[in-house]
Structures are given as C-alpha cells and as structure tokens.
Scaffold this active site. Structure first.
Site, short mmCIF file in Angstrom:
data_model
loop_
_atom_site.label_atom_id
_atom_site.label_comp_id
_atom_site.label_asym_id
_atom_site.label_seq_id
_atom_site.Cartn_x
_atom_site.Cartn_y
_atom_site.Cartn_z
N GLY A 150 -8.31 6.76 3.44
CA GLY A 150 -9.72 6.54 3.66
C GLY A 150 -10.14 6.86 5.08
O GLY A 150 -9.47 7.58 5.81
N ASP A 205 5.46 2.38 7.89
CA ASP A 205 4.96 3.64 8.44
C ASP A 205 4.80 3.56 9.95
O ASP A 205 3.77 3.93 10.51
CB ASP A 205 3.63 4.03 7.79
CG ASP A 205 3.28 5.49 8.02
OD1 ASP A 205 4.21 6.31 8.17
OD2 ASP A 205 2.08 5.83 8.07
#
Length: 486
Positions: free
Chosen positions: A17, A131
């Site tokens: 997003g 991550d």
C-alpha cells in the site's frame, strides 16, 4: 478517516500500500498513516488477510519501546484499512547509505544496538518482523534514536506461507535461509536479517547481493557471506549472525556484548612519551583471536530442484511490503508524478526519473513496487505480467554471472532455457536471457536484458504468462524503447 485524520502528502509506496504524512486533527500532531493493500485471491482470502493485519496491528500497538515504531490507531473503512503510526523525522538507513556512503564500524554498531533492543521487545511479545533491511530502519535527525518500522509482512504471512499470490514476499538479499527454503522461522531468522543489514551498512549492499534474484537466493542458501573489508572488529559477530543454521546464531545478549565495545570504545589513556629500546619482536604465539562459536549445518539443505523452484518463485517478480517506509521516512527513489511539471528533454511522455540513475515510462494503471532505490517493479492489474528496471555498480562480466546462474537453474525440473546470448542495446554490449518455468502448476515466461553503461549495470526485465505473450512483449518493447540512462 476524514473525520479525524487529514492526509497531507504521499511519502512512500510499496507492495502492501501507500504511506501518507497526515495530521491528527483531534490531538493536533503529525502522524504517518499506512493505507494497507490486502486484496486477496477471493473474498475469504481477503478476510483472512484483514484479520491478520488487525491482529498484528494490535500486537504492535502494545509495544512501547523507543526503538520500535509506535502504532496509535487503526481505521477500518471496509474496503480500506488504515494504520496510524508515529511519524519519525529523519532518514532510513537505506537513504543514509545512498546519500553518504557506507558507515564506519562504530556507527554501524550503534545502529545494531538499537535494533537488538527493538528485537528483544518484539520477540518477547511473540511477534516476528520478517523483513529487517536498511529501508525499514529509521534514524532520527541527531542519529541517536534508531527505530525499527514496518511490520507489514508479519501481518500477512505465517511460517508456512513464503509467497503471496504466487510471488515472493520480502527482500531476498536480507532473507534468512530457513525463510527462503520454507523451513520453520523464529527469532534467529530476524537476527540473521539483522546481520545482513549491518553488513550492508558497512559495504553499501547486502553481503548476498548478486546481479539476479536467482543468484542472490542461491548465495543466501549455499554461499558464505562476503563480509565487508571494513568490518574489522565486527567481523566475528557478523559471521555468527549469518550462520546458515539458526541454532548456531548468537542470542541478543551475545550480540549486544559484541557490539557495545565497538559502539562505545573505552577511552585510551594519554601517557607522556618515554624513551623505549627498540628490539626485534618476540615470536607471536600460535593462537588465534577468540571468535563467537559458529556451527554451520551440514544437513538439511535443499535439493537443487527444490532450490530452483524457490528461486524461480522469486524471479516471478514480487511486491515488497517492506518498502512502504511505514514510519514516515520518504521512500528512496519514489518520485511521484506531479501534474503540470515539465518533462526533462529527451525523455518519452510519462517517463519517471528513478534514483538508480535511469528513467523509464511504465504503463499507466500498473502497481508500482519499490524494492530498493535502484530497483523498481510494476505489476499489471490482472497480475499476468511484471516489469522490472534496476541498476547497480558494474561488478565483473555480466555474461559470466548470468551463465553461472543459468547453470544453477538448469538443475531444476521446472526450468527450461530458451536462450542466453550476447547482444547489444543502444550501442552497449548486452546480454539477453530468456527462459520458461512452472510455478504451482502455472506456466511463466521470463525475458531479461542486461547491459553496462557509465560504470553501472542496468537490467530491463519482464515475467509474463505465455498466453499473453503477444501483448506482453509489445508492452516490454515499449518500455525498453523509453528506457534512458541519465
């Protein structure tokens, strides 16, 4: 959303997003608002993803630690989900590396201490980040506060799911081997990514970075890390963090003990000079310096065929949620098109200048994913084609590098070489690599073009479903025609 939070400007975009700088009208403060993309394969998949995002947001919101981005609020608007977070002034580690170059061991160790403190808190609450990379590490303007941000992958992935919609989730350069191979993950997986991130801070790139995703994942699984020459006093702890076997990696306490004396060295006493008698040195004792224990796993590695299936999953092109810059640091290389601005001379209509030193004109309406400042992906609305443009410092002969990667890929059953040959592009020597592969019973086709110019290597790549070949190649040819080295 509009009742309380006013969106001011877009400051980053990635696979999950867009991130906005916003104003909290009630508390009169600036915040970062992450607009989550949670589209699923079907309604049930979308619902599951929404529940995971909300669950992870709640878990992260319970964290109150100076080295972890603070989550203030979640706004659910049905089709869209917004996560409201602390806006961190400053830059990402990736931006610092790009603008200032590699860091010193002392600066790197101080960043490492902040990240270890963050992971202690996160892991204690049962959350994995999954991550950790330079783009998800923010440093305050004074350089003292280090913040770990963007827990997007943790929200949409479980230990058994490596891919999302058939694509790799995350950044291959910073993935722990067990995550790449689909084995169980845990806190040591985050510590491995921490080690790769600190190496990148010292060298400007991951120790496993290679010219292709295929070669990068092979390096993660099978090759020893290329530690930076400048690592010096950090060499031992970095080697330990990057052990292939999760059980051999040091725990946070051991990492802190190794980083602290480098980050905050003891002052050297100043002595008055005194005469000394110079004589030949005594023979050095045959003892090596102490090292953190590292036990590399001798078993449990993937077969070549399994590796190929994994790396070809990665080469199918993947959105990278981590590049959202969730805590408000502008995404390096993300230059939004502003209506009415003049186009630099010589560039085609719709061209975008990228931080990697090139410009190109991707198709309108495609989803943009910023992997790094110098690697940009675009995915078609129907998900049947992906375009990639990237640049890097030229390292070695491109044909030799790709030939090695191709030989590794050939060991798998789902890979079929079509051609790997030298060509030229705009007068520059170039290499084209074309192959087919199957992923989860679905056929894909890949076409990669690489060339070197002005001391840098560039790639213009595409992956597409064979049934769309005619249209896909027309799009690819148009993009190549508009690609310009700046």
């Amino acid at each position: 959303m509009a009742e309380r939070y006013r969106l001011v400007e877009s400051i980053g975009q990635g696979g999950m997003g867009r991130v906005w700088r916003a104003a909290d009208e009630i508390l009169d403060r600036e915040v970062a608002v992450k607009e989550m993309r949670i589209d699923g394969l079907d309604a049930e998949d979308a619902r599951t993803r929404r529940e995971r995002v909300l669950r992870e947001a709640r878990a992260t919101a319970r964290l109150d630690h100076p080295n972890v981005v603070r989550v203030y609020d979640v706004v659910d608007e049905g089709e869209r989900l917004w996560i409201v977070m602390e806006l961190i002034p400053g830059r990402s580690l990736e931006q610092i590396m790009t603008e200032q170059g590699p860091l010193s061991p002392r600066e790197t160790a101080r960043i490492g201490l902040g990240l270890v403190a963050a992971l202690r808190e996160v892991h204690a609450r049962g959350v994995l980040h999954r991550d950790i990379k330079p783009g998800n590490v923010l440093a305050g303007p004074d350089g003292r506060r280090v913040v770990l941000t963007d827990f997007g992958i943790a929200a949409i992935q479980d230990a058994k799911a490596l891919t999302m919609v058939g694509m790799l989730v995350g950044s291959p350069d910073y993935m722990a081997p067990e995550r790449v191979s689909g084995r169980p993950q845990g806190p040591p997986s985050d510590l491995w990514s921490l080690g790769a991130t600190l190496c990148a801070a010292l060298a400007g790139h991951s120790p496993f970075s290679r010219d292709t995703t295929l070669a990068t994942l092979h390096a993660v699984l099978y090759e020893e890390p290329r530690l930076p020459h400048s690592a010096g006093p950090l060499s031992d702890v970095l080697s330990a963090l990057l052990a292939k076997d999760p059980a051999a990696r040091p725990d946070p306490a051991a990492v802190e003990a190794a980083l602290h004396p480098v980050a905050f060295p003891a002052p050297t006493p100043t002595l008055e000079p005194t005469p000394v008698l110079i004589r030949p040195p005594d023979p050095r004792p045959a003892t090596g310096r102490p090292r953190l224990q590292v036990f590399l796993a001798a078993a449990g590695v993937l077969t070549a065929a399994a590796l190929t299936a994994i790396v070809l999953t990665a080469t199918s092109g993947t959105p990278d949620p981590g590049d959202d810059r969730a805590a408000g640091s502008p995404a390096t290389g993300a230059h939004p098109t502003v209506e009415g601005t003049s186009r630099p001379p010589g560039l085609p209509p719709g061209a975008r200048r990228e931080a990697g030193g090139f410009a190109w004109a991707p198709p309108e309406g495609w989803r943009r994913d910023v992997k790094t400042a110098a690697e940009i992906h675009y995915t078609s609305p129907d998900g049947t084609q992906e375009l990639v443009a990237k640049s890097a410092l030229a390292r070695g002969d491109l044909m030799e590098t790709w030939r090695t990667s191709e030989q590794n890929a050939h060991q798998g059953r789902d890979y079929r070489k079509i051609r790997l040959e030298e060509t030229e592009f705009r007068g520059h020597p170039a290499v084209v690599w074309e192959y087919a592969f199957t992923l989860g019973g679905v056929d894909w086709h890949a076409r990669l073009l690489g060339f070197t110019a002005k001391g840098k290597s560039y790639q213009i790549n595409t992956w597409y479903r064979p049934r769309t070949e005619a249209a896909a190649l027309r799009v690819y040819d148009d993009v190549k025609q508009g690609f310009t080295v700046l």
